[in-house]
Design a protein around this motif. Structure first.
Motif, PDB file in Angstrom:
ATOM      1  N   GLU A  77       0.818  -1.216   0.000  1.00 26.74           N
ATOM      2  CA  GLU A  77       0.000   0.000   0.000  1.00 26.74           C
ATOM      3  C   GLU A  77       0.854   1.270   0.000  1.00 26.74           C
ATOM      4  O   GLU A  77       0.322   2.372   0.101  1.00 26.74           O
ATOM      5  N   GLY A  78       2.164   1.112  -0.112  1.00 23.07           N
ATOM      6  CA  GLY A  78       3.050   2.264  -0.239  1.00 23.07           C
ATOM      7  C   GLY A  78       3.012   3.201   0.952  1.00 23.07           C
ATOM      8  O   GLY A  78       3.229   4.407   0.812  1.00 23.07           O
ATOM      9  N   THR A  79       2.785   2.636   2.144  1.00 22.19           N
ATOM     10  CA  THR A  79       2.751   3.468   3.353  1.00 22.19           C
ATOM     11  C   THR A  79       4.025   3.338   4.173  1.00 22.19           C
ATOM     12  O   THR A  79       4.130   3.929   5.249  1.00 22.19           O
ATOM     13  N   GLN A  80       5.000   2.606   3.676  1.00 27.52           N
ATOM     14  CA  GLN A  80       6.189   2.279   4.464  1.00 27.52           C
ATOM     15  C   GLN A  80       7.073   3.498   4.702  1.00 27.52           C
ATOM     16  O   GLN A  80       7.168   4.390   3.863  1.00 27.52           O
ATOM     17  N   ILE A  81       7.733   3.497   5.897  1.00 24.52           N
ATOM     18  CA  ILE A  81       8.820   4.458   6.129  1.00 24.52           C
ATOM     19  C   ILE A  81      10.166   3.726   6.111  1.00 24.52           C
ATOM     20  O   ILE A  81      11.214   4.361   6.244  1.00 24.52           O
ATOM     21  N   GLU A  82      10.152   2.410   5.953  1.00 23.42           N
ATOM     22  CA  GLU A  82      11.385   1.643   5.819  1.00 23.42           C
ATOM     23  C   GLU A  82      12.206   2.190   4.652  1.00 23.42           C
ATOM     24  O   GLU A  82      11.664   2.749   3.688  1.00 23.42           O
ATOM     25  N   LYS A  83      13.508   2.000   4.715  1.00 23.05           N
ATOM     26  CA  LYS A  83      14.398   2.518   3.673  1.00 23.05           C
ATOM     27  C   LYS A  83      14.046   1.944   2.299  1.00 23.05           C
ATOM     28  O   LYS A  83      13.868   0.730   2.154  1.00 23.05           O
ATOM     29  N   ALA A  84      13.959   2.833   1.312  1.00 27.24           N
ATOM     30  CA  ALA A  84      13.686   2.436  -0.074  1.00 27.24           C
ATOM     31  C   ALA A  84      14.762   3.044  -0.977  1.00 27.24           C
ATOM     32  O   ALA A  84      15.365   4.068  -0.637  1.00 27.24           O
ATOM     33  N   VAL A  85      14.983   2.406  -2.126  1.00 30.71           N
ATOM     34  CA  VAL A  85      16.022   2.877  -3.059  1.00 30.71           C
ATOM     35  C   VAL A  85      15.438   2.996  -4.465  1.00 30.71           C
ATOM     36  O   VAL A  85      14.450   2.340  -4.806  1.00 30.71           O
ATOM     37  N   PRO A  86      16.056   3.832  -5.293  1.00 34.03           N
ATOM     38  CA  PRO A  86      15.627   3.914  -6.703  1.00 34.03           C
ATOM     39  C   PRO A  86      15.889   2.592  -7.416  1.00 34.03           C
ATOM     40  O   PRO A  86      16.881   1.914  -7.143  1.00 34.03           O
ATOM     41  N   LYS A  87      14.997   2.232  -8.317  1.00 35.96           N
ATOM     42  CA  LYS A  87      15.218   1.019  -9.116  1.00 35.96           C
ATOM     43  C   LYS A  87      14.431   1.136 -10.424  1.00 35.96           C
ATOM     44  O   LYS A  87      13.274   1.546 -10.436  1.00 35.96           O
TER      45      LYS A  87
END
Length: 448
Positions: free
Chosen positions: A400-410
């Motif tokens: 649901e795209g609610t995360q605050i966990e670390k994300a990276v470009p891909k």
């Protein structure tokens, strides 16, 4: 007349001296003199002044350390713990709760991908469903999320993943992890049972001084009796663990706190059998009593929640306007209802919302992050109703795209994922910490 005027002036002078002396005496009084340092009506979770906060700066070394369970004892009602780490102090706050999911799997740990390969859920209207993609995702390059995790499509069973998650939650200053929970042998429609992972989560959380509360999920056959059994199971199995979260209730009792998702699926009469004193299998006043918080979606639910015997209300959804409960403009009304009925109001805030990787037809509920401005708006809306607790949706609900966990470009041949740029992967962890610190400063002002 002159004599009377003189007497009046003397009396006025003596009265002024008396008032001045009384004021000076009152200024010297401290809470230990018998005066409460709490404003009226602010005793729901117990005292929250400096004398109820545990400062462990003297309990840990000035060098960088990992606090082990035996290094300090934190009272159940504390809302903050302070550490000295390296060259700075930092805190985590037990009135900031964050929703956490354990349902992910990968071939290295689980022999297959779980949840990262989530199906594209069809719309209930066949005409609308026909105009959208169908099938399921194919990790690792194509995952069931609009963002891509820094850890890749991981397994919740991986100890290194758990350790990384707890370090990130600690960095965000959220003191309570709210664990999505199903009974043993039960799982959501797209996953597998994860109850056997809970001890590892509790241990990892404890190493980072994080507490764990339970987010009780709906399942087929859920009844008031089965929920009674679930509560008994959780408290019997985890109640003595150092990471098990307890909350000071309005009666002064320190009790476990449970969030109950989709509580509206059961009628108030059934909940009342469990949550009211006269219920046929009531937990009230027993070793299995707790603080039970129900989900509000529609406005009418607040009356059902009250009749059911719940102790509070939370809103969960991170999409402002999606439901009555998740709409920021309604929070003052909900808070007033809760205040008038001795209920907790726990608003839920999130950094954004986008679930089109699993519900491709639901674009109208997308809420763009705008580099953190949406999150800030949500957090300020929560602050405006002066809540005791705020929940963050979520740490890692990637679907649901609610995360605050670390994300990276891909970017792949077929996918271009959203990311946090121009900010760093930890942007939303940092925003959460900044807000948590501000939230607690504001709460101190409310109590003055």
């Amino acid at each position: 007349m002159t004599r009377l005027r003189r007497k009046a002036l003397v009396a006025l002078f003596l009265f002024t001296l008396f008032i001045f002396g009384a004021m000076m005496g009152l200024r010297t009084l401290k809470p230990s003199d018998g005066f409460s340092d709490l404003a009226p009506g602010m005793d729901f979770i117990g005292e929250r002044s400096d004398r109820r906060r545990l400062d462990v700066k003297d309990a840990v070394a000035a060098a960088a350390v990992v606090v082990s369970p035996g290094q300090f004892h934190m009272g159940s009602s504390d809302t903050k713990v302070v550490f000295t780490k390296s060259d700075r102090d930092y805190s985590i706050f037990y009135d900031v709760h964050i929703f956490y999911y354990l349902w992910y799997g990968s071939p290295g740990m689980d022999n297959k991908y779980i949840h990262w390969d989530h199906v594209l859920v069809p719309h209930w209207d066949p005409k609308i469903a026909a105009s959208h993609a169908q099938g399921k995702h194919t990790p690792p390059d194509d995952i069931a999320s609009s963002f891509y995790p820094e850890l890749g499509p991981y397994s919740s069973r991986d100890p290194t993943v758990l350790e990384s998650h707890m370090a990130q939650i600690e960095a965000a200053a959220a003191g309570v992890l709210v664990l999505s929970w199903y009974p043993p042998g039960v799982a959501d429609d797209h996953g597998e049972s994860t109850e056997d992972l809970v001890p590892a989560v509790m241990d990892a959380a404890h190493r980072h001084s994080i507490k764990v509360a339970f987010h009780m999920q709906p399942y087929k056959g859920r009844t008031d009796q089965s929920v009674h059994d679930n509560i008994k199971y959780i408290i019997d199995k985890y109640g003595e663990h150092g990471a098990f979260y307890r909350f000071r209730s309005s009666t002064g009792r320190v009790l476990p706190l449970f969030y109950v998702y989709d509580s509206y699926l059961m009628p108030p009469e059934s909940w009342a059998e469990l949550l009211t004193l006269k219920g046929s299998h009531s937990v009230r006043g027993t070793p299995y009593d707790g603080v039970f918080v129900a989900l509000i979606v529609e406005e009418r639910h607040k009356h059902d929640i009250l009749a059911s015997g719940f102790d509070g209300i939370y809103t969960y959804f991170a999409s402002n306007g999606f439901s009555f409960g998740s709409s920021h403009q309604n929070w003052n009304v909900i808070k007033a209802f809760c205040d008038g009925n001795n209920l907790l109001f726990i608003p839920s805030v999130g950094p954004g919302y986008v679930d089109t990787a699993v519900r491709p037809w639901n674009n109208h509920n997308t809420r763009n992050r705008v580099n953190g401005r949406y999150y800030d708006t949500s957090l300020q809306a929560a602050l405006s109703v002066r809540p005791e607790i705020v929940t963050i949706t979520s740490f890692n609900q990637w679907h649901e795209g609610t995360q605050i966990e670390k994300a990276v470009p891909k970017k792949t041949v077929t996918r271009l994922y959203l990311d946090y740029q121009p900010n760093l992967p930890d942007h939303y962890l940092e925003l959460t910490r900044q807000w948590a610190e501000n939230f607690n400063k504001e709460k101190d002002k409310w109590l003055m």
